[in-house]
Design a protein around this motif. Structure first.
Motif, PDB file in Angstrom:
ATOM      1  N   VAL A 169       0.852  -1.186   0.000  1.00  0.00           N
ATOM      2  CA  VAL A 169       0.000   0.000   0.000  1.00  0.00           C
ATOM      3  C   VAL A 169       0.894   1.243   0.000  1.00  0.00           C
ATOM      4  N   THR A 170       0.759   2.054  -1.034  1.00  0.00           N
ATOM      5  CA  THR A 170       1.559   3.272  -1.188  1.00  0.00           C
ATOM      6  C   THR A 170       0.634   4.478  -1.188  1.00  0.00           C
ATOM      7  N   VAL A 171       0.967   5.483  -0.386  1.00  0.00           N
ATOM      8  CA  VAL A 171       0.147   6.693  -0.277  1.00  0.00           C
ATOM      9  C   VAL A 171       1.006   7.912  -0.595  1.00  0.00           C
ATOM     10  N   ALA A 220       5.246   4.167  -8.197  1.00  0.00           N
ATOM     11  CA  ALA A 220       4.481   3.470  -7.160  1.00  0.00           C
ATOM     12  C   ALA A 220       3.948   2.139  -7.665  1.00  0.00           C
ATOM     13  N   VAL A 221       3.730   2.030  -8.965  1.00  0.00           N
ATOM     14  CA  VAL A 221       3.206   0.797  -9.557  1.00  0.00           C
ATOM     15  C   VAL A 221       4.325  -0.211  -9.810  1.00  0.00           C
ATOM     16  N   ARG A 222       5.531   0.281 -10.084  1.00  0.00           N
ATOM     17  CA  ARG A 222       6.631  -0.610 -10.468  1.00  0.00           C
ATOM     18  C   ARG A 222       7.186  -1.404  -9.293  1.00  0.00           C
ATOM     19  N   ASP A 223       7.975  -2.400  -9.633  1.00  0.00           N
ATOM     20  CA  ASP A 223       8.680  -3.210  -8.646  1.00  0.00           C
ATOM     21  C   ASP A 223      10.176  -2.927  -8.747  1.00  0.00           C
ATOM     22  N   GLY A 224      10.897  -3.353  -7.718  1.00  0.00           N
ATOM     23  CA  GLY A 224      12.357  -3.284  -7.785  1.00  0.00           C
ATOM     24  C   GLY A 224      12.918  -1.903  -7.538  1.00  0.00           C
ATOM     25  N   GLY A 226      13.977   1.827  -7.637  1.00  0.00           N
ATOM     26  CA  GLY A 226      13.288   3.004  -8.133  1.00  0.00           C
ATOM     27  C   GLY A 226      11.804   3.036  -7.826  1.00  0.00           C
ATOM     28  N   SER A 227      11.260   1.925  -7.308  1.00  0.00           N
ATOM     29  CA  SER A 227       9.847   1.921  -6.941  1.00  0.00           C
ATOM     30  C   SER A 227       9.690   2.578  -5.573  1.00  0.00           C
ATOM     31  N   LEU A 228       8.502   3.078  -5.304  1.00  0.00           N
ATOM     32  CA  LEU A 228       8.285   3.765  -4.030  1.00  0.00           C
ATOM     33  C   LEU A 228       8.137   2.793  -2.869  1.00  0.00           C
ATOM     34  N   GLY A 229       7.643   1.611  -3.128  1.00  0.00           N
ATOM     35  CA  GLY A 229       7.431   0.684  -2.038  1.00  0.00           C
ATOM     36  C   GLY A 229       6.238   1.094  -1.192  1.00  0.00           C
ATOM     37  N   ALA A 230       6.090   0.416  -0.050  1.00  0.00           N
ATOM     38  CA  ALA A 230       4.956   0.693   0.826  1.00  0.00           C
ATOM     39  C   ALA A 230       5.231   1.919   1.677  1.00  0.00           C
ATOM     40  N   GLY A 231       4.148   2.571   2.110  1.00  0.00           N
ATOM     41  CA  GLY A 231       4.286   3.709   3.006  1.00  0.00           C
ATOM     42  C   GLY A 231       3.773   5.001   2.410  1.00  0.00           C
ATOM     43  N   THR A 232       4.065   6.089   3.114  1.00  0.00           N
ATOM     44  CA  THR A 232       3.590   7.425   2.757  1.00  0.00           C
ATOM     45  C   THR A 232       4.755   8.285   2.287  1.00  0.00           C
ATOM     46  N   PHE A 233       4.524   9.061   1.226  1.00  0.00           N
ATOM     47  CA  PHE A 233       5.579   9.881   0.642  1.00  0.00           C
ATOM     48  C   PHE A 233       5.047  11.283   0.329  1.00  0.00           C
ATOM     49  N   LEU A 296      10.952  10.680  -0.528  1.00  0.00           N
ATOM     50  CA  LEU A 296      10.654  10.482  -1.949  1.00  0.00           C
ATOM     51  C   LEU A 296      11.938  10.497  -2.777  1.00  0.00           C
ATOM     52  N   ARG A 297      12.825  11.464  -2.517  1.00  0.00           N
ATOM     53  CA  ARG A 297      14.066  11.553  -3.281  1.00  0.00           C
ATOM     54  C   ARG A 297      14.913  10.300  -3.107  1.00  0.00           C
ATOM     55  N   GLU A 298      14.942   9.761  -1.910  1.00  0.00           N
ATOM     56  CA  GLU A 298      15.730   8.557  -1.666  1.00  0.00           C
ATOM     57  C   GLU A 298      15.153   7.371  -2.435  1.00  0.00           C
ATOM     58  N   ALA A 299      13.823   7.257  -2.460  1.00  0.00           N
ATOM     59  CA  ALA A 299      13.191   6.131  -3.150  1.00  0.00           C
ATOM     60  C   ALA A 299      13.351   6.223  -4.658  1.00  0.00           C
ATOM     61  N   MET A 300      13.266   7.446  -5.198  1.00  0.00           N
ATOM     62  CA  MET A 300      13.312   7.623  -6.647  1.00  0.00           C
ATOM     63  C   MET A 300      14.715   7.896  -7.167  1.00  0.00           C
TER      64      MET A 300
END
Length: 343
Positions: A169-171, A220-224, A226-233, A296-300
């Motif tokens: 779940v990504t928000v 947010a839809v992708r895997d691996g 560069g994806s956002l993963g679960a949580g709030t951003f 967000l910057r760290e995830a992307m």
């Protein structure tokens, strides 16, 4: 693994753009767009299904199409049609999200849920922190409005994540969305010929470009990697603009009103169909809000493509200049303000 993605609110401009955007992703096999009304523009190769997410029948749509990814974008602060009002918007936002997540809970093959939220959840009170991050508790006013909607929506999303730990779940909490084609509440505000403001206040504003919104949702839809993963951003362009700076850059004169008259004026203008000058909008333009985006910057792997000033410039290039000459005057006044602050 190829995904089947369902996107809600398909008849809205931003959702339609995302539907066309995500079809380019090599990992996406099918895209299903859902709304109660038909889109006014093509959705590419996507399948459109006329359905109401507030109705139990939405679970049938999810099951029949083998949906494994849901992107819930039918969350907004402005009416979907000219005849819609605040009550209908709240019903779609809150009841629609509750019913949709209940349906998602019944789909065994579901793997990802993305729920659109807003930085308005942090509130705009004077006592709030100057800069908010994802750990800050929601400060949405109890009296209602879009900020209260997103607080309830996020509560439902957290509850769903606890009940369905196998679903990611990504928000994403988006700042005010702007761009040449944006139809957000603040976009409507800056299109007004004269901008009503609250006397004595110059709120800090952050924007996110509509193109960056599409990129963030795709991550947010992708895997691996560069994806956002679960949580709030938190999602916002770097930098801040004051309301006075934005008004000058788009060439709009301002009309300051004393604070006790702001809400009645906004209510009166709202009844005339001027959604950009609603009472809720004017209340949000007292202190403004600024958020941190390190997560967000760290995830992307880096910042968004557009900063806040660049996002507004792209919007102003299409919807300005207004009644006042923007460019030279803006640069001169900004330089004077900077000198005064340093002095």
């Amino acid at each position: 693994m190829s995904k089947t993605v369902l996107v809600t609110g398909a008849a809205r401009q931003l959702s339609g753009r995302f539907i066309r955007h995500i079809q380019r992703d090599s990992d996406v096999a099918r895209v299903i767009g859902v709304d109660t009304r038909s889109p006014a523009y093509p959705l590419g190769e996507a399948t459109f299904v006329r359905a109401d997410i507030r109705q139990p029948s939405i679970v049938t749509v999810l099951a029949e199409h083998g949906v494994d990814t849901v992107v819930h974008l039918d969350v907004h602060g402005t009416p979907a049609t000219a005849g819609g009002g605040r009550s209908s918007v709240k019903e779609i936002n809150v009841l629609g999200t509750l019913q949709l997540l209940g349906a998602c809970q019944k789909v065994p093959g579901l793997r990802r849920v993305v729920v659109k939220s807003s930085t308005q959840i942090y509130g705009t009170a004077a006592r709030e922190p100057a800069v908010a991050d994802e750990s800050a508790p929601p400060k949405a006013p109890a009296g209602g409005g879009f900020a209260q909607d997103v607080a309830e929506i996020e509560g439902y999303a957290r509850g769903f994540a606890r009940r369905c730990p196998d679903v990611r779940v990504t928000v994403p909490r988006f700042a005010h969305v702007l761009g040449p084609a944006a139809d957000s509440g603040l976009a409507a505000y800056f299109k007004l010929p004269v901008l009503p403001t609250v006397l004595g206040f110059d709120p800090r504003l952050q924007f996110v470009h509509e193109d960056d919104v599409l990129d963030v949702l795709a991550h947010a839809v992708r895997d691996g990697q560069g994806s956002l993963g679960a949580g709030t951003f938190n999602v916002a362009g770097e930098g801040v603009l004051m309301l006075s700076q934005a008004a000058r850059r788009i060439g709009r004169p301002t009309l300051p009103v004393i604070r006790p008259l702001a809400s009645p004026l906004g209510s009166a203008l709202g009844t005339l169909g001027l959604t950009g000058a609603s009472a809720e909008q004017l209340r949000s333009l007292v202190h403004g809000r600024v958020v941190r985006t390190e997560r967000l910057r760290e995830a992307m792997g880096g910042p968004l493509r557009y900063t806040t000033p660049e996002t507004f410039a792209d919007f102003a290039a299409v919807h300005g200049p207004g009644l006042l000459p923007p460019e030279a005057v803006t640069r001169a006044v900004d330089r004077i303000e900077e000198v005064l602050r340093r002095g």
